[in-house]
Design a protein around this motif. Structure first.
Motif, PDB file in Angstrom:
ATOM      1  N   MET A   1      -6.063  12.089 -26.446  1.00  0.00           N
ATOM      2  CA  MET A   1      -5.602  12.677 -27.701  1.00  0.00           C
ATOM      3  C   MET A   1      -6.050  11.786 -28.860  1.00  0.00           C
ATOM      4  SD  MET A   1      -1.715  13.584 -28.867  1.00  0.00           S
ATOM      5  CE  MET A   1      -1.726  15.181 -28.106  1.00  0.00           C
ATOM      6  N   ALA A   2      -6.379  12.393 -29.972  1.00  0.00           N
ATOM      7  CA  ALA A   2      -6.845  11.655 -31.141  1.00  0.00           C
ATOM      8  C   ALA A   2      -5.712  10.825 -31.745  1.00  0.00           C
ATOM      9  CB  ALA A   2      -7.390  12.620 -32.179  1.00  0.00           C
ATOM     10  N   PHE A   3      -6.058   9.623 -32.162  1.00  0.00           N
ATOM     11  CA  PHE A   3      -5.085   8.700 -32.749  1.00  0.00           C
ATOM     12  C   PHE A   3      -4.960   8.876 -34.257  1.00  0.00           C
ATOM     13  CE2 PHE A   3      -5.710   6.618 -28.731  1.00  0.00           C
ATOM     14  CZ  PHE A   3      -4.575   5.863 -28.515  1.00  0.00           C
ATOM     15  N   THR A   4      -5.969   9.452 -34.906  1.00  0.00           N
ATOM     16  CA  THR A   4      -5.984   9.510 -36.360  1.00  0.00           C
ATOM     17  C   THR A   4      -4.679  10.058 -36.915  1.00  0.00           C
ATOM     18  OG1 THR A   4      -8.379   9.677 -36.533  1.00  0.00           O
ATOM     19  CG2 THR A   4      -7.122  10.554 -38.366  1.00  0.00           C
ATOM     20  N   GLY A   5      -4.120   9.326 -37.862  1.00  0.00           N
ATOM     21  CA  GLY A   5      -2.897   9.768 -38.512  1.00  0.00           C
ATOM     22  C   GLY A   5      -2.162   8.611 -39.149  1.00  0.00           C
ATOM     23  N   LYS A   6      -1.091   8.966 -39.839  1.00  0.00           N
ATOM     24  CA  LYS A   6      -0.222   7.979 -40.472  1.00  0.00           C
ATOM     25  C   LYS A   6       1.130   8.093 -39.775  1.00  0.00           C
ATOM     26  CE  LYS A   6       0.199   6.258 -45.119  1.00  0.00           C
ATOM     27  NZ  LYS A   6      -0.087   6.542 -46.514  1.00  0.00           N
ATOM     28  N   TYR A   7       1.681   6.941 -39.403  1.00  0.00           N
ATOM     29  CA  TYR A   7       2.895   6.909 -38.600  1.00  0.00           C
ATOM     30  C   TYR A   7       3.906   5.962 -39.222  1.00  0.00           C
ATOM     31  CZ  TYR A   7      -0.473   8.653 -35.157  1.00  0.00           C
ATOM     32  OH  TYR A   7      -1.454   9.359 -34.515  1.00  0.00           O
ATOM     33  N   GLU A   8       5.194   6.310 -39.083  1.00  0.00           N
ATOM     34  CA  GLU A   8       6.263   5.448 -39.569  1.00  0.00           C
ATOM     35  C   GLU A   8       7.137   5.031 -38.394  1.00  0.00           C
ATOM     36  OE1 GLU A   8       8.940   5.768 -43.403  1.00  0.00           O
ATOM     37  OE2 GLU A   8       9.738   7.059 -41.827  1.00  0.00           O
ATOM     38  N   LEU A   9       7.562   3.787 -38.406  1.00  0.00           N
ATOM     39  CA  LEU A   9       8.410   3.264 -37.349  1.00  0.00           C
ATOM     40  C   LEU A   9       9.656   4.125 -37.181  1.00  0.00           C
ATOM     41  CD1 LEU A   9       9.152   1.053 -35.313  1.00  0.00           C
ATOM     42  CD2 LEU A   9      10.228  -0.180 -37.211  1.00  0.00           C
ATOM     43  N   GLU A  10       9.894   4.535 -35.930  1.00  0.00           N
ATOM     44  CA  GLU A  10      11.079   5.332 -35.609  1.00  0.00           C
ATOM     45  C   GLU A  10      12.095   4.489 -34.832  1.00  0.00           C
ATOM     46  OE1 GLU A  10      11.312   9.877 -34.504  1.00  0.00           O
ATOM     47  OE2 GLU A  10      10.702   8.727 -32.744  1.00  0.00           O
ATOM     48  N   THR A  11      11.639   3.852 -33.743  1.00  0.00           N
ATOM     49  CA  THR A  11      12.502   2.970 -32.959  1.00  0.00           C
ATOM     50  C   THR A  11      11.694   1.770 -32.480  1.00  0.00           C
ATOM     51  OG1 THR A  11      12.031   4.060 -30.847  1.00  0.00           O
ATOM     52  CG2 THR A  11      13.914   4.902 -32.098  1.00  0.00           C
ATOM     53  N   GLU A 101       3.547  12.618 -26.832  1.00  0.00           N
ATOM     54  CA  GLU A 101       4.265  13.691 -27.536  1.00  0.00           C
ATOM     55  C   GLU A 101       4.126  13.554 -29.055  1.00  0.00           C
ATOM     56  OE1 GLU A 101       8.264  13.724 -26.006  1.00  0.00           O
ATOM     57  OE2 GLU A 101       7.572  14.239 -23.992  1.00  0.00           O
ATOM     58  N   ASP A 102       2.904  13.344 -29.524  1.00  0.00           N
ATOM     59  CA  ASP A 102       2.553  13.236 -30.939  1.00  0.00           C
ATOM     60  C   ASP A 102       3.162  12.006 -31.625  1.00  0.00           C
ATOM     61  OD1 ASP A 102       0.803  14.380 -32.852  1.00  0.00           O
ATOM     62  OD2 ASP A 102       2.531  15.093 -34.000  1.00  0.00           O
ATOM     63  N   LYS A 103       3.592  11.029 -30.844  1.00  0.00           N
ATOM     64  CA  LYS A 103       4.109   9.780 -31.399  1.00  0.00           C
ATOM     65  C   LYS A 103       3.192   8.647 -30.969  1.00  0.00           C
ATOM     66  CE  LYS A 103       8.756  11.469 -31.582  1.00  0.00           C
ATOM     67  NZ  LYS A 103      10.098  11.088 -31.911  1.00  0.00           N
ATOM     68  N   LEU A 104       3.002   7.674 -31.861  1.00  0.00           N
ATOM     69  CA  LEU A 104       2.213   6.493 -31.567  1.00  0.00           C
ATOM     70  C   LEU A 104       3.137   5.455 -30.933  1.00  0.00           C
ATOM     71  CD1 LEU A 104      -0.381   4.771 -31.798  1.00  0.00           C
ATOM     72  CD2 LEU A 104       0.392   4.148 -34.105  1.00  0.00           C
ATOM     73  N   VAL A 105       2.879   5.135 -29.665  1.00  0.00           N
ATOM     74  CA  VAL A 105       3.703   4.170 -28.939  1.00  0.00           C
ATOM     75  C   VAL A 105       2.874   2.899 -28.759  1.00  0.00           C
ATOM     76  CG1 VAL A 105       4.976   3.694 -26.826  1.00  0.00           C
ATOM     77  CG2 VAL A 105       4.956   6.020 -27.773  1.00  0.00           C
ATOM     78  N   MET A 106       3.357   1.807 -29.348  1.00  0.00           N
ATOM     79  CA  MET A 106       2.664   0.520 -29.273  1.00  0.00           C
ATOM     80  C   MET A 106       3.531  -0.461 -28.498  1.00  0.00           C
ATOM     81  SD  MET A 106       1.066   0.245 -33.125  1.00  0.00           S
ATOM     82  CE  MET A 106       2.643   0.172 -33.950  1.00  0.00           C
ATOM     83  N   THR A 107       2.897  -1.184 -27.586  1.00  0.00           N
ATOM     84  CA  THR A 107       3.608  -2.144 -26.758  1.00  0.00           C
ATOM     85  C   THR A 107       2.878  -3.486 -26.819  1.00  0.00           C
ATOM     86  OG1 THR A 107       4.268  -0.353 -25.273  1.00  0.00           O
ATOM     87  CG2 THR A 107       4.505  -2.588 -24.436  1.00  0.00           C
ATOM     88  N   CYS A 108       3.639  -4.563 -26.971  1.00  0.00           N
ATOM     89  CA  CYS A 108       3.097  -5.916 -26.944  1.00  0.00           C
ATOM     90  C   CYS A 108       3.858  -6.676 -25.868  1.00  0.00           C
ATOM     91  CB  CYS A 108       3.291  -6.612 -28.289  1.00  0.00           C
ATOM     92  SG  CYS A 108       2.467  -5.792 -29.662  1.00  0.00           S
ATOM     93  N   ILE A 109       3.118  -7.308 -24.947  1.00  0.00           N
ATOM     94  CA  ILE A 109       3.742  -8.028 -23.844  1.00  0.00           C
ATOM     95  C   ILE A 109       3.260  -9.475 -23.859  1.00  0.00           C
ATOM     96  CG2 ILE A 109       4.035  -8.153 -21.337  1.00  0.00           C
ATOM     97  CD1 ILE A 109       3.382  -5.118 -21.290  1.00  0.00           C
ATOM     98  N   ARG A 120       7.287  -0.296 -29.844  1.00  0.00           N
ATOM     99  CA  ARG A 120       7.550   0.448 -31.077  1.00  0.00           C
ATOM    100  C   ARG A 120       7.124   1.900 -30.880  1.00  0.00           C
ATOM    101  NH1 ARG A 120       5.674  -3.446 -36.093  1.00  0.00           N
ATOM    102  NH2 ARG A 120       7.762  -4.161 -36.512  1.00  0.00           N
ATOM    103  N   VAL A 121       8.001   2.809 -31.275  1.00  0.00           N
ATOM    104  CA  VAL A 121       7.677   4.236 -31.266  1.00  0.00           C
ATOM    105  C   VAL A 121       7.613   4.657 -32.728  1.00  0.00           C
ATOM    106  CG1 VAL A 121       8.431   6.544 -30.587  1.00  0.00           C
ATOM    107  CG2 VAL A 121       8.838   4.592 -29.053  1.00  0.00           C
ATOM    108  N   ASN A 122       6.487   5.289 -33.091  1.00  0.00           N
ATOM    109  CA  ASN A 122       6.216   5.655 -34.474  1.00  0.00           C
ATOM    110  C   ASN A 122       6.012   7.163 -34.578  1.00  0.00           C
ATOM    111  OD1 ASN A 122       5.553   2.753 -35.665  1.00  0.00           O
ATOM    112  ND2 ASN A 122       4.590   2.943 -33.669  1.00  0.00           N
ATOM    113  N   LYS A 123       6.713   7.788 -35.533  1.00  0.00           N
ATOM    114  CA  LYS A 123       6.552   9.234 -35.721  1.00  0.00           C
ATOM    115  C   LYS A 123       5.446   9.497 -36.729  1.00  0.00           C
ATOM    116  CE  LYS A 123      10.147   9.381 -39.226  1.00  0.00           C
ATOM    117  NZ  LYS A 123      11.450   9.858 -39.624  1.00  0.00           N
ATOM    118  N   ARG A 124       4.746  10.595 -36.526  1.00  0.00           N
ATOM    119  CA  ARG A 124       3.674  10.995 -37.438  1.00  0.00           C
ATOM    120  C   ARG A 124       4.297  11.456 -38.756  1.00  0.00           C
ATOM    121  NH1 ARG A 124      -1.725  12.373 -36.098  1.00  0.00           N
ATOM    122  NH2 ARG A 124      -1.226  12.331 -33.887  1.00  0.00           N
ATOM    123  N   ILE A 125       3.721  10.993 -39.877  1.00  0.00           N
ATOM    124  CA  ILE A 125       4.237  11.412 -41.187  1.00  0.00           C
ATOM    125  C   ILE A 125       3.128  12.079 -42.001  1.00  0.00           C
ATOM    126  CG2 ILE A 125       6.120   9.774 -41.335  1.00  0.00           C
ATOM    127  CD1 ILE A 125       4.341   7.962 -43.042  1.00  0.00           C
TER     128      ILE A 125
END
Length: 125
Positions: A1-11, A101-109, A120-125
């Protein structure tokens, strides 16, 4: 799925623990991070912004890229994508990002027995 977009931190999970693990607890912020991703095939521009601070990296999947840490230190690392998930080995942690599910999920380990998983789960804005 394409990543292009603007996202805001949700959780987010383990934010303070992650910052402490990488020695950056002093930069903790309560601002909602906005992440903007521009994707053109395998080329990405990844930008994170809060008031008075912006961090941006250009990267290409399948290549070693020069990037910058949150504190401005330059490093080189290969950028990979498998199963729609981007992976980058930063100096102090492994970063992954994917669209779920149209959310950008970023993980740092962080590595080691007492490693921290920051998500971090980020919703598309």
């Amino acid at each position: 799925m394409a990543f292009t977009g603007k996202y805001e931190l949700e959780t987010q999970e383990n934010y303070e623990e992650f910052l402490e693990a990488i020695g950056l607890l002093n930069v903790k912020t309560d601002h909602k991070v906005v992440t903007e991703v521009l994707q053109d095939g395998n080329d990405f521009t990844w930008t994170q912004t809060i008031p008075n601070w912006t961090w941006s990296n250009k990267l290409t999947v399948g290549q070693e890229c020069e990037m910058t840490t949150m504190m401005g230190d330059k490093f080189k690392a290969p950028v990979t994508m498998e199963g729609g998930k981007i992976s980058i080995q930063f100096p102090q942690y492994i970063f992954t990002a994917e669209i779920i599910e149209d959310k950008l999920v970023m993980t740092c380990i962080t590595p080691g027995e007492k490693g921290v998983t920051f998500r971090r789960v980020n919703k598309r804005i």
